[in-house]
Enzyme design. Sequence first.
Site, PDB file in Angstrom:
ATOM      1  N   ASP A   1      38.692  47.020  36.238  1.00  0.00           N
ATOM      2  CA  ASP A   1      39.238  45.798  36.832  1.00  0.00           C
ATOM      3  C   ASP A   1      38.096  44.786  36.919  1.00  0.00           C
ATOM      4  O   ASP A   1      37.214  44.928  37.767  1.00  0.00           O
ATOM      5  CB  ASP A   1      39.769  46.058  38.243  1.00  0.00           C
ATOM      6  CG  ASP A   1      41.063  46.855  38.264  1.00  0.00           C
ATOM      7  OD1 ASP A   1      41.315  47.613  37.311  1.00  0.00           O
ATOM      8  OD2 ASP A   1      41.800  46.736  39.260  1.00  0.00           O
TER       9      ASP A   1
ATOM     10  N   LYS B   1      45.823  40.631  37.050  1.00  0.00           N
ATOM     11  CA  LYS B   1      45.778  41.026  38.466  1.00  0.00           C
ATOM     12  C   LYS B   1      45.561  39.791  39.328  1.00  0.00           C
ATOM     13  O   LYS B   1      44.792  38.895  38.982  1.00  0.00           O
ATOM     14  CB  LYS B   1      44.658  42.040  38.649  1.00  0.00           C
ATOM     15  CG  LYS B   1      44.430  42.541  40.065  1.00  0.00           C
ATOM     16  CD  LYS B   1      43.325  43.593  40.081  1.00  0.00           C
ATOM     17  CE  LYS B   1      42.875  43.933  41.488  1.00  0.00           C
ATOM     18  NZ  LYS B   1      41.765  44.915  41.499  1.00  0.00           N
TER      19      LYS B   1
ATOM     20  N   LYS C   1      49.362  43.457  38.118  1.00  0.00           N
ATOM     21  CA  LYS C   1      48.898  44.181  39.298  1.00  0.00           C
ATOM     22  C   LYS C   1      48.759  43.219  40.461  1.00  0.00           C
ATOM     23  O   LYS C   1      48.110  42.179  40.348  1.00  0.00           O
ATOM     24  CB  LYS C   1      47.563  44.873  39.022  1.00  0.00           C
ATOM     25  CG  LYS C   1      46.981  45.592  40.257  1.00  0.00           C
ATOM     26  CD  LYS C   1      45.707  46.341  39.929  1.00  0.00           C
ATOM     27  CE  LYS C   1      45.050  46.900  41.195  1.00  0.00           C
ATOM     28  NZ  LYS C   1      43.817  47.658  40.892  1.00  0.00           N
TER      29      LYS C   1
END
Length: 236
Positions: free
Chosen positions: A95, A159, A188
Amino acid sequence: MKKYTLDQLARMIDHTILKAEAVDADIARLCEEAKKYHFASACFNPVKASVAGPLLKGTDIMACSVVGFPLGQNTIEVKIFETEDALKNGATEIDYVINVAKAKEGDWDYLKREMAEIVAVCNQAGALSKVIFENCYLTKEEIAKMCEIASEVKPSFVKTSTGTTSSGATVEDVAMMAELTPDEVEVKASGGVRTADTFLEMLKAGATRVGASAGIAIIEELKERYFANGEEYLEI
């Protein structure tokens, strides 16, 4: 409307601890909890990849390391090195935080190159890639432009947030990101998701993964409210 088992809901949570003071024992506990609840991943700072990776090896729980966290203000070269180092040490998901300043400057070529190079490293290693926009700093137009870039580069996920700022995931942003990216680029939601209701709202909006340090509390609340009497599915 879709039907989900409790296990399927748990498999949409990245069980997270990103505190600076988290020691090896905390990471070991995080991994054991991820196994017990069958979360999608355990998420940690990159220095802990060598701790979490071996503990999750051989399971279906992913070892998720953040990169460029939490500000994203590293050069592309540093982020690539950090990605490669985390993967070498046992991470199986990355991430990374975009360079938000470049988004504010409108330097989309830079951000496309950053995304493409980090995603390429992940793809070569067979790892999933998630691109953290940090939406609280971006206008809707800037979020849309990042979704356009992601639609071309195709990371595994886009995300919403790091969860370290004053604002985390919002239903509006999740829905927008889901609408503006192709199916193969999932969404996400992260930051401020602490209850079952908020978790379910993010799924309804289009998220397929949720980052949370409150994953256990969320699953226990879902179990008590929707699965306590032997129900097999929750329809949302």
